[in-house]
Design an enzyme around this catalytic site. Structure first.
Site, PDB file in Angstrom:
ATOM      1  N   ASP A  31     -10.260   6.544   8.064  1.00  0.00           N
ATOM      2  CA  ASP A  31      -9.839   6.288   6.558  1.00  0.00           C
ATOM      3  C   ASP A  31     -10.788   5.266   6.002  1.00  0.00           C
ATOM      4  OD1 ASP A  31      -8.661   6.263   4.127  1.00  0.00           O
ATOM      5  OD2 ASP A  31      -7.130   4.635   4.720  1.00  0.00           O
ATOM      6  N   GLY A  60       0.710  -1.273  -0.162  1.00  0.00           N
ATOM      7  CA  GLY A  60      -0.233  -0.145   0.035  1.00  0.00           C
ATOM      8  C   GLY A  60       0.883   1.138  -0.032  1.00  0.00           C
TER       9      GLY A  60
HETATM   10  N1  LIG Z   1      -6.319  -9.052   8.539  1.00  0.00           N
HETATM   11  C1  LIG Z   1      -6.222  -9.114   7.180  1.00  0.00           C
HETATM   12  N2  LIG Z   1      -7.029 -10.143   6.744  1.00  0.00           N
HETATM   13  C2  LIG Z   1      -7.235 -10.485   5.170  1.00  0.00           C
HETATM   14  N3  LIG Z   1      -6.728  -9.429   4.618  1.00  0.00           N
HETATM   15  C3  LIG Z   1      -6.287  -8.363   4.840  1.00  0.00           C
HETATM   16  C4  LIG Z   1      -6.040  -8.088   6.159  1.00  0.00           C
HETATM   17  N4  LIG Z   1      -5.632  -6.738   6.376  1.00  0.00           N
HETATM   18  C5  LIG Z   1      -5.590  -6.363   5.478  1.00  0.00           C
HETATM   19  N5  LIG Z   1      -5.727  -7.132   4.353  1.00  0.00           N
HETATM   20  C6  LIG Z   1      -5.647  -7.030   2.765  1.00  0.00           C
HETATM   21  O1  LIG Z   1      -4.896  -6.071   2.804  1.00  0.00           O
HETATM   22  C7  LIG Z   1      -5.516  -4.789   1.924  1.00  0.00           C
HETATM   23  C8  LIG Z   1      -4.626  -3.817   2.593  1.00  0.00           C
HETATM   24  O2  LIG Z   1      -4.689  -3.571   3.766  1.00  0.00           O
HETATM   25  P1  LIG Z   1      -4.779  -2.371   4.607  1.00  0.00           P
HETATM   26  O3  LIG Z   1      -5.818  -1.605   4.321  1.00  0.00           O
HETATM   27  O4  LIG Z   1      -4.519  -2.541   6.307  1.00  0.00           O
HETATM   28  O5  LIG Z   1      -3.299  -1.573   4.324  1.00  0.00           O
HETATM   29  P2  LIG Z   1      -2.978  -0.044   3.554  1.00  0.00           P
HETATM   30  O6  LIG Z   1      -1.503   0.095   3.692  1.00  0.00           O
HETATM   31  O7  LIG Z   1      -3.886   1.073   3.946  1.00  0.00           O
HETATM   32  O8  LIG Z   1      -3.445  -0.346   1.993  1.00  0.00           O
HETATM   33  P3  LIG Z   1      -4.261   0.539   1.270  1.00  0.00           P
HETATM   34  O9  LIG Z   1      -3.416   1.661   1.154  1.00  0.00           O
HETATM   35  O10 LIG Z   1      -4.472  -0.459  -0.200  1.00  0.00           O
HETATM   36  O11 LIG Z   1      -5.568   0.816   1.747  1.00  0.00           O
HETATM   37  C9  LIG Z   1      -6.882  -4.709   2.465  1.00  0.00           C
HETATM   38  O12 LIG Z   1      -7.731  -4.141   1.494  1.00  0.00           O
HETATM   39  C10 LIG Z   1      -7.303  -6.266   2.397  1.00  0.00           C
HETATM   40  O13 LIG Z   1      -7.434  -6.954   1.188  1.00  0.00           O
HETATM   41 MG   LIG Z   2      -6.638   0.256   3.596  1.00  0.00          MG
END
Ligand SMILES: Nc1ncnc2c1ncn2[C@@H]1O[C@H](COP(=O)(O)OP(=O)(O)OP(=O)(O)O)[C@@H](O)[C@H]1O
Ligand SMILES: [Mg+2]
Length: 234
Positions: A142, A19
């Site tokens: 968010d 991400g």
């Molecule tokens: N505990 C979990 N179990 C299964 N899938 C998960 C889990 N945590 C995160 N994910 C997957 O990983 C993706 C990104 O996680 P998260 O939103 O926490 O991180 P992020 O850095 O904010 O990413 P983004 O910028 O895409 O929002 C989620 O949309 C989901 O598909």
């Molecule tokens: Mg996210």
């Protein structure tokens, strides 16, 4: 990534997603499927500011994940936090899709009206969760359809909320109103024809946040107006 905290019987972490602020790995924790969310250094930030911001986000995320669970909202169980490598080890929500993927799937298959009808119970469920969250002063920070997972059969509405790095605890209607505004923008800009879906969320939200929903919705209107003015001015 370095991972000295567990023994060699664990599955090697496999990068699942990168991400904007974190890398997500799939692994196991004492044999249980787990996700490791590792926040990485942002080179454009001053190193000491970056370090304290990262630590702050990790603490906010863990605190909110726990506080939600204490209030009956489904979030992944936190297994372990490693501040050395800026990682949270949490339960992997297995057999899950994001609400974003689910809405896109329904909309691709069905006509507008049918899709709206299918999505209505999901809107009710999301409104209920957000109402409970806000009535316990948990502001997500968010809210998007990518930060909500649907576990198993979508009809069962087993919604799990994730990604609490920007969360805070606040009893200010303004903060809660902005939370809803961010969600409204995210929904309407990602998914066409979802005005009814958001309306369902809002109507249910009001029922589950009886204490402050009138004030919060008034703030939402205010923030919407500010947003509109900004767009007009450019
Ligand atoms: N505990 C979990 N179990 C299964 N899938 C998960 C889990 N945590 C995160 N994910 C997957 O990983 C993706 C990104 O996680 P998260 O939103 O926490 O991180 P992020 O850095 O904010 O990413 P983004 O910028 O895409 O929002 C989620 O949309 C989901 O598909
Ligand atoms: Mg996210």
């Amino acid at each position: 990534m370095e991972d000295e905290s567990r023994n060699s019987t664990e599955t090697m972490p496999v990068l699942m997603k990168q991400g904007a602020e974190a890398k997500l790995y799939k692994s196991t924790f004492y044999g249980k499927p787990c996700i490791i969310k590792e926040r990485f250094t942002k080179c454009y930030r001053h190193p000491s500011l970056d370090k304290s911001l990262t630590a702050h986000r990790i603490k906010s995320e863990v605190r909110a994940l726990l506080r939600c669970r204490m209030n009956g909202i489904c979030t992944p169980t936190v297994y372990f936090t490693n501040m050395e490598n800026s990682s949270i080890y949490m339960e992997e929500i297995e057999d899950a899709q994001t609400v974003r993927e689910y809405i896109q799937h329904v909309q691709a298959k069905e006509s507008n009206d049918t899709a709206n009808n299918i999505l209505k119970p999901l809107g009710v469920k999301v409104g209920e969760i957000l109402g409970i969250m806000h009535s316990n002063n948990i502001v997500h920070g968010d809210l998007t359809t990518s930060n909500m997972l649907l576990r198993g059969n979508p009809v069962e509405l087993d919604v799990v909320i994730i990604d609490f790095g920007l969360s805070h605890f606040e009893n200010f209607a303004e903060e809660k109103g902005v939370d809803l505004y961010v969600l409204e923008r995210a929904i309407l800009s990602t998914h066409p024809n979802t005005e009814d879906f958001f309306q369902t969320i809002l109507e249910t939200y009001k029922k589950y946040n009886l204490k402050s929903s009138a004030e919060v919705v008034a703030k939402l209107d205010e923030v919407r107006l500010r947003g509109r003015k900004r767009t007009m001015v450019g």
